[in-house]
Motif scaffolding. Structure first.
Motif, PDB file in Angstrom:
ATOM      1  N   PRO A  81      36.247 129.421 -13.217  1.00  0.00           N
ATOM      2  CA  PRO A  81      36.741 130.643 -12.546  1.00  0.00           C
ATOM      3  C   PRO A  81      37.141 131.762 -13.513  1.00  0.00           C
ATOM      4  O   PRO A  81      37.063 132.929 -13.171  1.00  0.00           O
ATOM      5  N   ARG A  82      37.574 131.409 -14.713  1.00  0.00           N
ATOM      6  CA  ARG A  82      37.990 132.415 -15.687  1.00  0.00           C
ATOM      7  C   ARG A  82      36.845 132.854 -16.597  1.00  0.00           C
ATOM      8  O   ARG A  82      37.059 133.530 -17.597  1.00  0.00           O
ATOM      9  N   ASN A  83      35.635 132.454 -16.272  1.00  0.00           N
ATOM     10  CA  ASN A  83      34.433 132.763 -17.054  1.00  0.00           C
ATOM     11  C   ASN A  83      34.563 132.344 -18.520  1.00  0.00           C
ATOM     12  O   ASN A  83      34.083 133.018 -19.419  1.00  0.00           O
ATOM     13  N   LEU A  84      35.229 131.219 -18.739  1.00  0.00           N
ATOM     14  CA  LEU A  84      35.337 130.666 -20.081  1.00  0.00           C
ATOM     15  C   LEU A  84      34.209 129.675 -20.351  1.00  0.00           C
ATOM     16  O   LEU A  84      33.904 129.384 -21.511  1.00  0.00           O
ATOM     17  N   ALA A  85      33.591 129.159 -19.273  1.00  0.00           N
ATOM     18  CA  ALA A  85      32.533 128.165 -19.437  1.00  0.00           C
ATOM     19  C   ALA A  85      31.607 128.190 -18.229  1.00  0.00           C
ATOM     20  O   ALA A  85      31.956 128.723 -17.173  1.00  0.00           O
ATOM     21  N   VAL A  86      30.421 127.615 -18.418  1.00  0.00           N
ATOM     22  CA  VAL A  86      29.489 127.386 -17.312  1.00  0.00           C
ATOM     23  C   VAL A  86      29.053 125.928 -17.387  1.00  0.00           C
ATOM     24  O   VAL A  86      29.111 125.301 -18.445  1.00  0.00           O
ATOM     25  N   GLU A  87      28.621 125.405 -16.251  1.00  0.00           N
ATOM     26  CA  GLU A  87      28.165 124.023 -16.219  1.00  0.00           C
ATOM     27  C   GLU A  87      26.931 123.880 -17.111  1.00  0.00           C
ATOM     28  O   GLU A  87      26.077 124.765 -17.168  1.00  0.00           O
ATOM     29  N   ALA A  88      26.847 122.783 -17.815  1.00  0.00           N
ATOM     30  CA  ALA A  88      25.777 122.562 -18.793  1.00  0.00           C
ATOM     31  C   ALA A  88      24.474 122.183 -18.084  1.00  0.00           C
ATOM     32  O   ALA A  88      24.057 121.030 -18.092  1.00  0.00           O
ATOM     33  N   SER A  89      23.819 123.171 -17.503  1.00  0.00           N
ATOM     34  CA  SER A  89      22.531 122.939 -16.861  1.00  0.00           C
ATOM     35  C   SER A  89      21.422 123.197 -17.878  1.00  0.00           C
ATOM     36  O   SER A  89      21.670 123.698 -18.985  1.00  0.00           O
ATOM     37  N   GLU A  90      20.214 122.888 -17.507  1.00  0.00           N
ATOM     38  CA  GLU A  90      19.062 123.099 -18.399  1.00  0.00           C
ATOM     39  C   GLU A  90      18.919 124.575 -18.772  1.00  0.00           C
ATOM     40  O   GLU A  90      18.695 124.917 -19.921  1.00  0.00           O
ATOM     41  N   ALA A  91      19.091 125.466 -17.786  1.00  0.00           N
ATOM     42  CA  ALA A  91      18.964 126.907 -18.039  1.00  0.00           C
ATOM     43  C   ALA A  91      20.077 127.404 -18.964  1.00  0.00           C
ATOM     44  O   ALA A  91      19.835 128.215 -19.857  1.00  0.00           O
ATOM     45  N   ALA A  92      21.297 126.912 -18.754  1.00  0.00           N
ATOM     46  CA  ALA A  92      22.414 127.335 -19.596  1.00  0.00           C
ATOM     47  C   ALA A  92      22.201 126.887 -21.038  1.00  0.00           C
ATOM     48  O   ALA A  92      22.487 127.638 -21.986  1.00  0.00           O
ATOM     49  N   LEU A  93      21.686 125.683 -21.227  1.00  0.00           N
ATOM     50  CA  LEU A  93      21.434 125.180 -22.578  1.00  0.00           C
ATOM     51  C   LEU A  93      20.341 125.985 -23.275  1.00  0.00           C
ATOM     52  O   LEU A  93      20.458 126.291 -24.478  1.00  0.00           O
ATOM     53  N   LYS A  94      19.307 126.355 -22.540  1.00  0.00           N
ATOM     54  CA  LYS A  94      18.238 127.186 -23.120  1.00  0.00           C
ATOM     55  C   LYS A  94      18.784 128.554 -23.520  1.00  0.00           C
ATOM     56  O   LYS A  94      18.454 129.087 -24.577  1.00  0.00           O
ATOM     57  N   GLU A  95      19.627 129.147 -22.656  1.00  0.00           N
ATOM     58  CA  GLU A  95      20.216 130.461 -22.937  1.00  0.00           C
ATOM     59  C   GLU A  95      21.087 130.392 -24.192  1.00  0.00           C
ATOM     60  O   GLU A  95      21.014 131.274 -25.046  1.00  0.00           O
ATOM     61  N   ILE A  96      21.898 129.354 -24.315  1.00  0.00           N
ATOM     62  CA  ILE A  96      22.767 129.199 -25.486  1.00  0.00           C
ATOM     63  C   ILE A  96      21.932 129.022 -26.751  1.00  0.00           C
ATOM     64  O   ILE A  96      22.223 129.635 -27.783  1.00  0.00           O
ATOM     65  N   SER A  97      20.877 128.237 -26.693  1.00  0.00           N
ATOM     66  CA  SER A  97      20.039 128.038 -27.884  1.00  0.00           C
ATOM     67  C   SER A  97      19.327 129.337 -28.261  1.00  0.00           C
ATOM     68  O   SER A  97      19.176 129.652 -29.450  1.00  0.00           O
ATOM     69  N   ARG A  98      18.923 130.135 -27.281  1.00  0.00           N
ATOM     70  CA  ARG A  98      18.297 131.428 -27.552  1.00  0.00           C
ATOM     71  C   ARG A  98      19.297 132.375 -28.219  1.00  0.00           C
ATOM     72  O   ARG A  98      18.980 133.066 -29.188  1.00  0.00           O
ATOM     73  N   GLN A  99      20.533 132.394 -27.703  1.00  0.00           N
ATOM     74  CA  GLN A  99      21.565 133.252 -28.275  1.00  0.00           C
ATOM     75  C   GLN A  99      21.907 132.835 -29.703  1.00  0.00           C
ATOM     76  O   GLN A  99      22.094 133.678 -30.584  1.00  0.00           O
ATOM     77  N   LYS A 100      21.977 131.525 -29.943  1.00  0.00           N
ATOM     78  CA  LYS A 100      22.275 131.041 -31.298  1.00  0.00           C
ATOM     79  C   LYS A 100      21.158 131.418 -32.261  1.00  0.00           C
ATOM     80  O   LYS A 100      21.416 131.793 -33.405  1.00  0.00           O
ATOM     81  N   ALA A 101      19.911 131.328 -31.809  1.00  0.00           N
ATOM     82  CA  ALA A 101      18.783 131.698 -32.665  1.00  0.00           C
ATOM     83  C   ALA A 101      18.843 133.190 -33.001  1.00  0.00           C
ATOM     84  O   ALA A 101      18.623 133.582 -34.154  1.00  0.00           O
ATOM     85  N   ALA A 102      19.151 134.014 -32.003  1.00  0.00           N
ATOM     86  CA  ALA A 102      19.262 135.457 -32.242  1.00  0.00           C
ATOM     87  C   ALA A 102      20.416 135.758 -33.195  1.00  0.00           C
ATOM     88  O   ALA A 102      20.296 136.611 -34.087  1.00  0.00           O
TER      89      ALA A 102
END
Length: 148
Positions: free
Chosen positions: A32-53
């Motif tokens: 609810p406080r936008n501190l985290a999102v559930e670790a779904s496949e899409a969320a993991l791909k987004e995080i890996s893309r952001q880390k690469a950038a």
């Protein structure tokens, strides 16, 4: 429940970390406080893309710092200041004066915070000064303090 942190959370982890927390903590506090999102496949791909950038950005910044260090290394900057009796300076030469001298004499704009001085220069002559351009990149310039 596995979640991906969107911001640093004290006691849990840093942004981008995948952590396991109690389901109630995740559903009632983190999500609810936008501190985290559930670790779904899409969320993991987004995080890996952001880390690469982010890694590419850090690498580019370091390369630019190395190029700037190559330009700066061995540069001489003349600073003219008022001198009193016995060759003592009125005041001192600070990192701000050195940055202005670099800009005026060599056309190199440099933030005064990147110039590392243990204490301001208070004597005439040549002084070696370290410029910290990046956490892993440093250059050395020579500052020549002259009297008017």
């Amino acid at each position: 429940m596995k979640v991906v942190l969107l911001q640093d959370v004290k006691g849990q982890g840093k942004k981008g970390d995948i952590i396991t927390v109690a389901e109630g903590y995740a559903r009632n506090f983190l999500i609810p406080r936008n501190l985290a999102v559930e670790a779904s496949e899409a969320a993991l791909k987004e995080i890996s893309r952001q880390k690469a950038a982010q890694d590419m950005k850090k690498k580019k910044e370091e390369e630019e710092a190395r190029a700037a260090a190559a330009r700066l290394d061995g540069t001489k900057v003349r600073i003219k200041t008022r001198v009193g009796e016995g060759g003592k300076l009125f005041g001192a030469v600070s990192s701000k004066d050195i940055a202005e001298g670099l800009a005026r004499q060599h056309g190199i704009d440099l933030d005064k915070k990147k110039i590392v001085l243990k204490e301001p220069l208070k004597t005439l002559g040549e002084h070696l000064v370290t410029v910290k351009l990046h956490p892993s990149v440093q250059a050395t310039i020579t500052v020549l303090v002259e009297g008017i």
